[in-house]
Design a protein around this motif. Structure first.
Motif, PDB file in Angstrom:
ATOM      1  N   PRO A   1       0.801  -1.229   0.000  1.00 51.94           N
ATOM      2  CA  PRO A   1       0.000   0.000   0.000  1.00 51.94           C
ATOM      3  C   PRO A   1       0.828   1.271   0.000  1.00 51.94           C
ATOM      4  O   PRO A   1       0.307   2.344  -0.321  1.00 51.94           O
ATOM      5  CB  PRO A   1      -0.823  -0.121   1.291  1.00 51.94           C
ATOM      6  CG  PRO A   1      -0.112  -1.123   2.133  1.00 51.94           C
ATOM      7  CD  PRO A   1       0.536  -2.073   1.186  1.00 51.94           C
ATOM      8  N   LEU A   2       2.117   1.193   0.328  1.00 50.33           N
ATOM      9  CA  LEU A   2       2.964   2.381   0.274  1.00 50.33           C
ATOM     10  C   LEU A   2       3.158   2.892  -1.147  1.00 50.33           C
ATOM     11  O   LEU A   2       3.389   4.082  -1.363  1.00 50.33           O
ATOM     12  CB  LEU A   2       4.344   2.082   0.873  1.00 50.33           C
ATOM     13  CG  LEU A   2       4.580   2.401   2.353  1.00 50.33           C
ATOM     14  CD1 LEU A   2       5.975   1.965   2.771  1.00 50.33           C
ATOM     15  CD2 LEU A   2       4.381   3.891   2.636  1.00 50.33           C
ATOM     16  N   ILE A   3       3.102   2.005  -2.131  1.00 53.02           N
ATOM     17  CA  ILE A   3       3.344   2.423  -3.514  1.00 53.02           C
ATOM     18  C   ILE A   3       2.094   3.092  -4.069  1.00 53.02           C
ATOM     19  O   ILE A   3       1.092   2.442  -4.354  1.00 53.02           O
ATOM     20  CB  ILE A   3       3.757   1.235  -4.403  1.00 53.02           C
ATOM     21  CG1 ILE A   3       5.027   0.570  -3.859  1.00 53.02           C
ATOM     22  CG2 ILE A   3       3.982   1.717  -5.837  1.00 53.02           C
ATOM     23  CD1 ILE A   3       5.483  -0.637  -4.667  1.00 53.02           C
TER      24      ILE A   3
ATOM     25  N   ASP B   1      -1.458   7.143   2.213  1.00 52.26           N
ATOM     26  CA  ASP B   1      -2.863   6.823   1.950  1.00 52.26           C
ATOM     27  C   ASP B   1      -3.095   7.014   0.455  1.00 52.26           C
ATOM     28  O   ASP B   1      -2.833   8.091  -0.081  1.00 52.26           O
ATOM     29  CB  ASP B   1      -3.778   7.741   2.770  1.00 52.26           C
ATOM     30  CG  ASP B   1      -5.246   7.364   2.662  1.00 52.26           C
ATOM     31  OD1 ASP B   1      -5.734   7.202   1.529  1.00 52.26           O
ATOM     32  OD2 ASP B   1      -5.902   7.243   3.715  1.00 52.26           O
ATOM     33  N   ARG B   2      -3.584   5.979  -0.216  1.00 52.92           N
ATOM     34  CA  ARG B   2      -3.775   6.079  -1.660  1.00 52.92           C
ATOM     35  C   ARG B   2      -4.929   6.993  -2.047  1.00 52.92           C
ATOM     36  O   ARG B   2      -5.013   7.437  -3.192  1.00 52.92           O
ATOM     37  CB  ARG B   2      -3.984   4.695  -2.256  1.00 52.92           C
ATOM     38  CG  ARG B   2      -2.689   3.881  -2.356  1.00 52.92           C
ATOM     39  CD  ARG B   2      -2.965   2.510  -2.898  1.00 52.92           C
ATOM     40  NE  ARG B   2      -1.724   1.762  -3.095  1.00 52.92           N
ATOM     41  CZ  ARG B   2      -1.674   0.460  -3.301  1.00 52.92           C
ATOM     42  NH1 ARG B   2      -2.811  -0.237  -3.338  1.00 52.92           N
ATOM     43  NH2 ARG B   2      -0.521  -0.155  -3.471  1.00 52.92           N
ATOM     44  N   VAL B   3      -5.833   7.266  -1.109  1.00 57.32           N
ATOM     45  CA  VAL B   3      -6.948   8.158  -1.407  1.00 57.32           C
ATOM     46  C   VAL B   3      -6.507   9.608  -1.307  1.00 57.32           C
ATOM     47  O   VAL B   3      -6.703  10.412  -2.217  1.00 57.32           O
ATOM     48  CB  VAL B   3      -8.136   7.873  -0.467  1.00 57.32           C
ATOM     49  CG1 VAL B   3      -9.264   8.877  -0.717  1.00 57.32           C
ATOM     50  CG2 VAL B   3      -8.644   6.450  -0.654  1.00 57.32           C
ATOM     51  N   THR B   4      -5.876   9.973  -0.174  1.00 59.83           N
ATOM     52  CA  THR B   4      -5.414  11.352   0.008  1.00 59.83           C
ATOM     53  C   THR B   4      -4.089  11.624  -0.695  1.00 59.83           C
ATOM     54  O   THR B   4      -3.738  12.767  -0.938  1.00 59.83           O
ATOM     55  CB  THR B   4      -5.245  11.663   1.502  1.00 59.83           C
ATOM     56  OG1 THR B   4      -4.180  10.852   2.040  1.00 59.83           O
ATOM     57  CG2 THR B   4      -6.531  11.379   2.267  1.00 59.83           C
ATOM     58  N   LYS B   5      -3.337  10.544  -0.977  1.00 62.14           N
ATOM     59  CA  LYS B   5      -2.020  10.633  -1.619  1.00 62.14           C
ATOM     60  C   LYS B   5      -1.031  11.455  -0.793  1.00 62.14           C
ATOM     61  O   LYS B   5      -0.155  12.145  -1.328  1.00 62.14           O
ATOM     62  CB  LYS B   5      -2.143  11.199  -3.039  1.00 62.14           C
ATOM     63  CG  LYS B   5      -3.036  10.344  -3.940  1.00 62.14           C
ATOM     64  CD  LYS B   5      -3.163  10.905  -5.341  1.00 62.14           C
ATOM     65  CE  LYS B   5      -4.079  10.028  -6.195  1.00 62.14           C
ATOM     66  NZ  LYS B   5      -4.278  10.554  -7.557  1.00 62.14           N
TER      67      LYS B   5
ATOM     68  N   GLY C   1       1.868   2.053   9.285  1.00 61.06           N
ATOM     69  CA  GLY C   1       0.441   2.289   9.424  1.00 61.06           C
ATOM     70  C   GLY C   1      -0.198   2.778   8.143  1.00 61.06           C
ATOM     71  O   GLY C   1      -1.130   3.581   8.158  1.00 61.06           O
ATOM     72  N   THR C   2       0.305   2.284   7.013  1.00 61.77           N
ATOM     73  CA  THR C   2      -0.204   2.730   5.715  1.00 61.77           C
ATOM     74  C   THR C   2      -1.578   2.147   5.449  1.00 61.77           C
ATOM     75  O   THR C   2      -1.845   0.979   5.692  1.00 61.77           O
ATOM     76  CB  THR C   2       0.760   2.266   4.598  1.00 61.77           C
ATOM     77  OG1 THR C   2       2.083   2.633   4.969  1.00 61.77           O
ATOM     78  CG2 THR C   2       0.407   2.929   3.288  1.00 61.77           C
ATOM     79  N   ARG C   3      -2.484   2.985   4.920  1.00 58.63           N
ATOM     80  CA  ARG C   3      -3.819   2.506   4.554  1.00 58.63           C
ATOM     81  C   ARG C   3      -3.827   2.148   3.083  1.00 58.63           C
ATOM     82  O   ARG C   3      -3.254   2.857   2.239  1.00 58.63           O
ATOM     83  CB  ARG C   3      -4.871   3.581   4.832  1.00 58.63           C
ATOM     84  CG  ARG C   3      -5.031   3.850   6.329  1.00 58.63           C
ATOM     85  CD  ARG C   3      -6.222   4.779   6.592  1.00 58.63           C
ATOM     86  NE  ARG C   3      -5.980   6.113   6.089  1.00 58.63           N
ATOM     87  CZ  ARG C   3      -5.295   7.032   6.752  1.00 58.63           C
ATOM     88  NH1 ARG C   3      -4.739   6.749   7.909  1.00 58.63           N
ATOM     89  NH2 ARG C   3      -5.144   8.245   6.245  1.00 58.63           N
ATOM     90  N   THR C   4      -4.485   1.036   2.757  1.00 66.01           N
ATOM     91  CA  THR C   4      -4.402   0.495   1.399  1.00 66.01           C
ATOM     92  C   THR C   4      -5.096   1.384   0.386  1.00 66.01           C
ATOM     93  O   THR C   4      -4.532   1.775  -0.614  1.00 66.01           O
ATOM     94  CB  THR C   4      -5.012  -0.917   1.355  1.00 66.01           C
ATOM     95  OG1 THR C   4      -4.301  -1.720   2.280  1.00 66.01           O
ATOM     96  CG2 THR C   4      -4.877  -1.499  -0.039  1.00 66.01           C
ATOM     97  N   GLY C   5      -6.357   1.733   0.605  1.00 64.53           N
ATOM     98  CA  GLY C   5      -7.078   2.523  -0.369  1.00 64.53           C
ATOM     99  C   GLY C   5      -7.230   1.792  -1.682  1.00 64.53           C
ATOM    100  O   GLY C   5      -7.045   0.573  -1.785  1.00 64.53           O
ATOM    101  N   GLU C   6      -7.550   2.524  -2.726  1.00 62.90           N
ATOM    102  CA  GLU C   6      -7.690   1.955  -4.053  1.00 62.90           C
ATOM    103  C   GLU C   6      -6.606   2.506  -4.965  1.00 62.90           C
ATOM    104  O   GLU C   6      -6.206   3.656  -4.848  1.00 62.90           O
ATOM    105  CB  GLU C   6      -9.071   2.316  -4.645  1.00 62.90           C
ATOM    106  CG  GLU C   6     -10.244   1.710  -3.871  1.00 62.90           C
ATOM    107  CD  GLU C   6     -10.292   0.203  -3.978  1.00 62.90           C
ATOM    108  OE1 GLU C   6      -9.823  -0.325  -5.010  1.00 62.90           O
ATOM    109  OE2 GLU C   6     -10.809  -0.449  -3.061  1.00 62.90           O
ATOM    110  N   LEU C   7      -6.153   1.668  -5.891  1.00 65.66           N
ATOM    111  CA  LEU C   7      -5.194   2.136  -6.888  1.00 65.66           C
ATOM    112  C   LEU C   7      -5.888   3.133  -7.800  1.00 65.66           C
ATOM    113  O   LEU C   7      -7.005   2.906  -8.264  1.00 65.66           O
ATOM    114  CB  LEU C   7      -4.671   0.970  -7.720  1.00 65.66           C
ATOM    115  CG  LEU C   7      -3.684   0.031  -7.005  1.00 65.66           C
ATOM    116  CD1 LEU C   7      -3.345  -1.135  -7.934  1.00 65.66           C
ATOM    117  CD2 LEU C   7      -2.431   0.762  -6.600  1.00 65.66           C
ATOM    118  N   SER C   8      -5.232   4.269  -8.038  1.00 62.90           N
ATOM    119  CA  SER C   8      -5.829   5.287  -8.912  1.00 62.90           C
ATOM    120  C   SER C   8      -5.146   5.288 -10.256  1.00 62.90           C
ATOM    121  O   SER C   8      -4.122   4.672 -10.435  1.00 62.90           O
ATOM    122  CB  SER C   8      -5.701   6.674  -8.268  1.00 62.90           C
ATOM    123  OG  SER C   8      -4.347   6.991  -8.046  1.00 62.90           O
TER     124      SER C   8
END
Length: 446
Positions: A351-353, A370-374, A439-446
């Motif tokens: 999820p860090l990437i 956070d993949r949502v907030t980037k 503590g990285t949140r996965t979110g969705e790939l954009s």
């Protein structure tokens, strides 16, 4: 330890303390390199590292290539220095070779010793060709060097104390493929930014604009790429307004993107192209390629005592020939496809990437919390860098001005597939370790 080694260790310790460019007391984390070959370097303790920085992206041809070293040695035996009012055979041969492989229309070449001065050479050409102009335009997040002038042309320098001596540049917005403006797609952001750029260049200046300079992929600014529409749109604007288009390929040139020039890769048509880094085979060398109608220096406009250092020129001639003979553009493209595929697979597990960037071996990943907030993962990126180096792989990072959330994979173009695979394996391992505590949140790939 022998007396000689003790004395050497003491001298090194004292050297760290007195270096002007070191923090007080030296930098204990900075390696002292003693040997390099290909994509490998060794420190003073004998530890081996896979170098995924190509030493500031300069060793497009692997370090200490025998052809380059022999060319430099042979030149040393003949003549080591010639003032710029004279030619040397290597200078003339390299000039002919570079023009032969340049993008269409670039049929003149000039040399200097590093990228900052090459950028200044290009800016001089622009102002010499349009002496009534009052502006040169640059992009937000640009990086063009560390001289007084090129620092001013680059993205803001925190705590800048040099402004009193610096020229003022017209700063233009750029589109962001990863973080487009709110409510817009990347394509829409590109179109809006092109409209804004045209408006600024026509309505937001007093007097003509001599040139617009930008990197086809922004290097220190975050490995920001652009769409084909952006490149072609900027060319159209420059043609419409009579502005010289300067493409800064100090980092992207000589095969790095999988083509000889990023201008070839993206179909850009520069009026002037700036090159450096990879051209010298590890020796200091840079310069510009220009359209004949813009090659108009007057005597004394651009002469430096060591501006065409014969040893660097001879080494560069050997390096460019080797890049061509060894097919390193194709090799960089193949390595880049492999690395990008590996990193995109890692992205599904790490999820860090947040983003994977290429082409060729101009490869990087942006780390986010956070993949949502980037939100940029700056601390985590530096932890990845440090852990990887401990395990024998040196990645690039981008800490300057808070842009510390990139990990760069930019080794020599002739790195072996085994070494590249090992480096990516190590990156995979250390990402896992850092994520355990991030503590990285996965979110969705954009």
């Amino acid at each position: 330890m022998t007396d000689t080694l003790i004395h050497q260790a003491q001298a090194h310790a004292r050297g760290r303390e007195v270096l002007l460019h070191e923090p007080a007391g030296g930098d204990p984390d900075k390696l002292t390199l003693v040997k390099a070959r290909g994509s490998l370097v060794w420190d003073e303790a004998g530890k081996e590292y896979i170098d995924c920085t190509a030493q500031a992206w300069s060793n497009n041809l692997g370090a200490n290539d025998p052809r380059v070293i022999e060319a430099a040695i042979e030149q040393t035996r003949r003549i080591t220095h010639a003032r710029p009012t004279f030619h040397t055979p290597a200078l003339l041969e390299l000039a002919e070779l570079l023009v032969s492989i340049a993008p269409d229309g670039l049929d003149r070449v000039g040399f200097t010793l590093h990228g900052s001065m090459a950028v200044e050479m290009a800016l001089k050409l622009a102002l010499r060709n349009r002496p009534d102009a009052r502006h040169v335009a640059v992009l937000h997040d640009a990086y063009h060097g560390r001289s007084i002038t090129t620092m001013a042309a680059s993205w803001p320098h925190p705590g800048n104390a040099f402004g009193v001596l610096q020229p003022q540049f017209l700063r233009l917005p750029r589109p962001d493929l990863y973080r487009p403006r709110p409510g817009l797609t990347a394509d829409q952001d590109t179109e809006m930014t092109l409209r804004i750029v045209r408006d600024i260049l026509t309505k937001g200046t007093e007097g003509p604009v001599a040139a617009l300079i930008y990197e086809p992929i922004q290097g220190n600014g975050g490995h920001n790429g652009f769409s084909a529409r952006w490149h072609h749109g900027i060319r159209e604007i420059c043609d419409e307004l009579g502005i010289m288009l300067i493409i800064d390929e100090v980092q992207t040139g000589l095969g790095r993107t999988g083509s000889m020039w990023a201008s070839d890769h993206y179909g850009i048509e520069p009026d002037v192209l700036v090159f450096g880094k990879g051209v010298g085979g590890g020796f200091p060398l840079a310069g510009v390629l220009a359209k004949n109608r813009f090659a108009a220096f007057l005597p004394g406009d651009d002469q430096l005592t060591f501006g065409q250092f014969p040893i660097s020129v001879a080494a560069g001639l050997a390096a460019v020939r080797a890049i061509i003979d060894d097919g390193l553009c194709d090799r960089a493209a193949a390595h880049g496809e492999y690395a990008t595929e590996r990193l995109r697979e890692m992205q599904t597990r790490h999820p860090l990437i947040g983003d994977v960037r290429s082409p060729g071996l101009m490869v990087s990943i942006e780390l986010v919390r956070d993949r949502v907030t980037k939100e940029p993962a700056t601390t985590e990126a530096h932890a990845v860098f440090e852990l990887a180096q401990e395990r024998g792989v040196i990645f690039g990072e981008s800490r300057y001005a808070g842009l510390g959330n990139l990990i760069k994979v930019k080794p020599p173009l002739d790195i072996s597939r085994d070494h590249l695979a090992t480096a990516l394996d190590v990156l995979d391992e250390v990402l896992t370790e850092v994520e355990k505590t991030a503590g990285t949140r996965t979110g969705e790939l954009s």
